[in-house]
Design a protein around this motif. Structure first.
Motif, PDB file in Angstrom:
ATOM      1  N   SER A  41       3.388   1.019  -6.541  1.00 55.08           N
ATOM      2  CA  SER A  41       2.034   0.476  -6.578  1.00 55.08           C
ATOM      3  C   SER A  41       1.441   0.753  -7.952  1.00 55.08           C
ATOM      4  O   SER A  41       1.707   1.794  -8.551  1.00 55.08           O
ATOM      5  N   PRO A  42       0.661  -0.192  -8.488  1.00 55.18           N
ATOM      6  CA  PRO A  42       0.109   0.003  -9.829  1.00 55.18           C
ATOM      7  C   PRO A  42      -0.940   1.122  -9.825  1.00 55.18           C
ATOM      8  O   PRO A  42      -1.734   1.219  -8.890  1.00 55.18           O
ATOM      9  N   ALA A  43      -0.931   1.944 -10.876  1.00 58.33           N
ATOM     10  CA  ALA A  43      -1.907   3.033 -10.986  1.00 58.33           C
ATOM     11  C   ALA A  43      -3.315   2.442 -11.076  1.00 58.33           C
ATOM     12  O   ALA A  43      -3.535   1.404 -11.707  1.00 58.33           O
ATOM     13  N   GLY A  44      -4.254   3.071 -10.422  1.00 57.49           N
ATOM     14  CA  GLY A  44      -5.652   2.691 -10.605  1.00 57.49           C
ATOM     15  C   GLY A  44      -6.115   1.533  -9.740  1.00 57.49           C
ATOM     16  O   GLY A  44      -7.268   1.118  -9.851  1.00 57.49           O
ATOM     17  N   ARG A  45      -5.251   0.986  -8.899  1.00 57.07           N
ATOM     18  CA  ARG A  45      -5.671  -0.092  -8.005  1.00 57.07           C
ATOM     19  C   ARG A  45      -5.290   0.239  -6.574  1.00 57.07           C
ATOM     20  O   ARG A  45      -4.165   0.651  -6.314  1.00 57.07           O
ATOM     21  N   ARG A  46      -6.220  -0.003  -5.668  1.00 57.40           N
ATOM     22  CA  ARG A  46      -5.879   0.116  -4.253  1.00 57.40           C
ATOM     23  C   ARG A  46      -5.089  -1.140  -3.897  1.00 57.40           C
ATOM     24  O   ARG A  46      -5.539  -2.248  -4.134  1.00 57.40           O
ATOM     25  N   GLN A  47      -3.890  -0.939  -3.352  1.00 56.66           N
ATOM     26  CA  GLN A  47      -3.047  -2.085  -3.070  1.00 56.66           C
ATOM     27  C   GLN A  47      -2.937  -2.335  -1.565  1.00 56.66           C
ATOM     28  O   GLN A  47      -2.812  -1.400  -0.786  1.00 56.66           O
ATOM     29  N   PHE A  48      -3.030  -3.598  -1.191  1.00 59.02           N
ATOM     30  CA  PHE A  48      -2.848  -3.983   0.205  1.00 59.02           C
ATOM     31  C   PHE A  48      -1.588  -4.839   0.310  1.00 59.02           C
ATOM     32  O   PHE A  48      -1.608  -6.027   0.010  1.00 59.02           O
ATOM     33  N   LEU A  49      -0.495  -4.186   0.706  1.00 68.22           N
ATOM     34  CA  LEU A  49       0.780  -4.888   0.855  1.00 68.22           C
ATOM     35  C   LEU A  49       0.868  -5.483   2.249  1.00 68.22           C
ATOM     36  O   LEU A  49       0.352  -4.917   3.210  1.00 68.22           O
ATOM     37  N   ARG A  50       1.540  -6.613   2.360  1.00 66.99           N
ATOM     38  CA  ARG A  50       1.758  -7.217   3.649  1.00 66.99           C
ATOM     39  C   ARG A  50       2.930  -6.532   4.335  1.00 66.99           C
ATOM     40  O   ARG A  50       4.021  -6.443   3.749  1.00 66.99           O
ATOM     41  N   GLY A  51       2.702  -6.065   5.569  1.00 67.61           N
ATOM     42  CA  GLY A  51       3.736  -5.330   6.280  1.00 67.61           C
ATOM     43  C   GLY A  51       3.942  -5.867   7.680  1.00 67.61           C
ATOM     44  O   GLY A  51       3.122  -6.626   8.195  1.00 67.61           O
ATOM     45  N   ARG A  52       5.056  -5.468   8.239  1.00 62.21           N
ATOM     46  CA  ARG A  52       5.356  -5.864   9.616  1.00 62.21           C
ATOM     47  C   ARG A  52       5.734  -4.607  10.396  1.00 62.21           C
ATOM     48  O   ARG A  52       6.639  -3.867  10.010  1.00 62.21           O
TER      49      ARG A  52
END
Lengths: 410, 410
Positions: B352-363
């Motif tokens: 995940s990129p530093a400094g950003r909240r990441q919302f990955l698509r998951g199952r």
């Protein structure tokens, strides 16, 4: 396979040994309703598809992305041109999203590209605008990029011909996004199960009419309709019949003419005027007692080829019958997730009649569940405060506070 | 309070330190939308009330049960008459449900009563039919009952004047059952929040039209409309504007004329043709970067007194922006339960990129969660296979398989 007729009361008395079990009655209901899954398929506009079930596999009719495009606002270049940075390149064009031109990138130059715009032939990467500065004629690139950076190749998301969404899927917004992205204007959808509601009882009056002595308001029609709607069923009619076999027969015929399944309330017990049981028994309907509380008297029939589920008339019995016998299969038919159940601690002690599976109305409170109501099937106002049914097995007659019980969400 | 304009890209590059946090942007969105909770109240027919919010406390206008009635099919007697059993009593009448007569019970006799029928004056309990046998003139009672047995007294469920359902309750079938039981034909309901959707982009084409080079299908309009509908919002219009400030201004004016809130997609990034940002910035709109991926460029404006949320145009960015910034407050306004979140084990490693909240698509897969897609915001088909967003905090750059992550249900 006929239901026992030896005990058909809705009260709290003892149960005879011959009542049908909840599991057996549920199995019979599901056997009767499951064939409704094979229903008409219609092409439905994308805007009406939310929450409905896709009737066939949908394969992508084109690649996504459709064409090679930029993942960033920036400059399309050859990676080889920016292998040493900083480097200043001549600016030979601007490509906006939606621009249909395909001018190739002159070697050793840069073209400005917007997010989603086609990558000009000859370019192999995009340098984000943040890593650049420049003017109208040139751009200075501060950081190199490698081949493929910020270039979305056609088909990396889905290739033409690949399965996009499977038959049977209940469409959520994310499915609709994917199906819309490939340009489908309509989808082959199963239509919803169509249900008719038919309440009975001389004592039931419609809302807004002043009650005379002995009369009550009809809550079963509107409540069953709401429960059906909330579980993916299309309610095609909500009617009421007095306790008159001819009137009931007429209204039932109207219901079976346009519904896939009919739900009746009242008229199934051991009284002298049991219109539902009297009419449907002559058509091969099974009426009798299920070892459950509330909701003991139950009926199951097929009239004019249409399944008819007959629930007892006390408002709580009607709603609990719906929850226990109808809701699981209706949700399955609609492609909705199963009713959530949880194991939680009882915060109140509970008594339960021997030989009957009891569904008490409960309210979740922190990690436990409290009784929201007494066991009486007339306590319809109290049921409004419940959010779960507490499921007590037939063999259990007493549970202390702290016992773990299974609850199902209302 | 203006958003930083130093980084407004939707891609995977580094984030500058000045981007607004997800929490801060969410707080600002909620501040802008929460006043929509105070909306018009209208009397709504009971049949249209499911899933909507009650605007005022509803007190019972009458007792439930309405009158003293029988909980069983059986015989109304005085308990004193059956204190020694078996006992044979003369049968002095039959009371059906709905019968309005009030003939009193002659002392020492029995009257047959159906479930729900009025208890004749003078009787104080009901003996279930199962505990009796008899003929047209007499009944023999095998088991005694005590005063009150199977008698439902008026008001034991709810008394006239008592609170039945509270203001703010989102009506489920059980509430509708209780409200119908007291005879209310209509209910004072909040109307739903009304939203308009306005997509932008010269490259977006409607479904069914053949694409020319550089064009794609517009999925954001239909997908945002579905997402709004699924979260209790009434969608009043779904329109599209080309990247033309005059056209966008006109369509925005039409949207704000009839909607409580407007959602736009596209035109918020750092390109040369950012119609949404260009038009709304001149009206005091805040446009800039939020430290989130996907969905970095965000806008927040008020136009003609109506809040406007502006999402980036990549389909996945649009949908994730909706999930993260709009869905929680919209569900709150609609009185729907919060979006469920769970702590589960990652089954795939994640960067995940530093400094950003990441919302990955998951199952979800058993007790864990797998990646359903790469991180790219163009992967709209892949998103159809996801059922959760995996929430990765800004300070995290790598997570091994087995790490516990928070997921929110799509």
């Amino acid at each position: 396979m006929a239901l026992s007729r030896s005990d058909s009361r809705s009260g709290t008395g003892p149960v005879t040994g011959s009542a049908r079990s909840v599991e057996e009655h549920l199995r019979r209901v599901e056997e009767l309703l499951r064939p409704l899954a094979i229903r008409d398929v219609a092409e439905v506009a994308m805007g009406a598809a939310l929450g409905r079930r896709l009737a066939r596999d949908v394969h992508a009719p084109l690649d996504l992305p459709v064409f090679r495009n930029s993942g960033m606002d920036g400059y399309a270049v050859r990676a080889a041109s920016v292998s040493v940075t900083p480097v200043t390149l001549p600016l030979t064009g601007v490509v906006a999203a939606g621009q249909t031109g395909q001018a190739p990138l002159p070697p050793g130059s840069a073209m400005k590209v917007m997010t989603g715009a086609p990558i000009p032939p000859g370019a192999d990467c995009v340098v984000p605008v943040e890593d650049t500065h420049g003017d109208e004629h040139t751009v200075t690139i501060e950081r190199g990029r490698k081949t493929g950076d910020f270039v979305h190749e056609p088909g990396v998301d889905v290739r033409s011909g690949e399965l996009l969404v499977s038959a049977g899927t209940t469409l959520a917004p994310r499915h609709i996004a994917a199906l819309a992205a490939v340009g489908l204007p309509t989808l082959p959808m199963f239509r919803r199960v169509r249900a008719a509601v038919l309440t009975t009882g001389d004592e039931l009056m419609p809302a807004g009419v002043p009650l005379r002595p002995g009369q009550i308001y009809n809550s079963n029609g509107i409540a069953l309709a709401a429960a059906l709607t909330a579980n993916g069923v299309e309610v095609v009619s909500v009617e009421h019949s007095r306790d008159d076999p001819a009137e009931f027969g007429d209204r039932l015929a109207a219901a079976t003419a346009h519904a896939d399944v009919v739900f009746t309330s009242g008229g199934v017990s051991k009284g002298d005027f049991e219109v539902v049981k009297d009419v449907l028994s002559t058509r091969g309907g099974e009426f009798g007692s299920v070892a459950v509380q509330p909701g003991g008297p139950q009926g199951l029939s097929v009239s004019d080829g249409v399944p008819v589920l007959s629930f007892p008339g006390n408002p709580v019995s009607t709603m609990v019958s719906f929850e226990v016998f109808a809701r699981p299969i209706l949700r399955e038919l609609a492609g909705l997730p199963p009713v959530p159940t949880h194991d939680v601690a009882l915060l109140d002690p509970v008594r339960s009649p021997a030989g009957r599976r009891q569904f008490l109305r409960g309210r979740l409170d922190g990690d436990g569940v409290r009784l929201a109501s007494g066991p009486g099937s007339h306590l319809v106002a109290a049921m409004a405060h419940a959010d779960v049914l507490i499921d007590i097995a037939p063999e259990i007659t007493e549970l202390a506070a702290g016992s773990i019980v299974k609850v199902r969400e209302l």
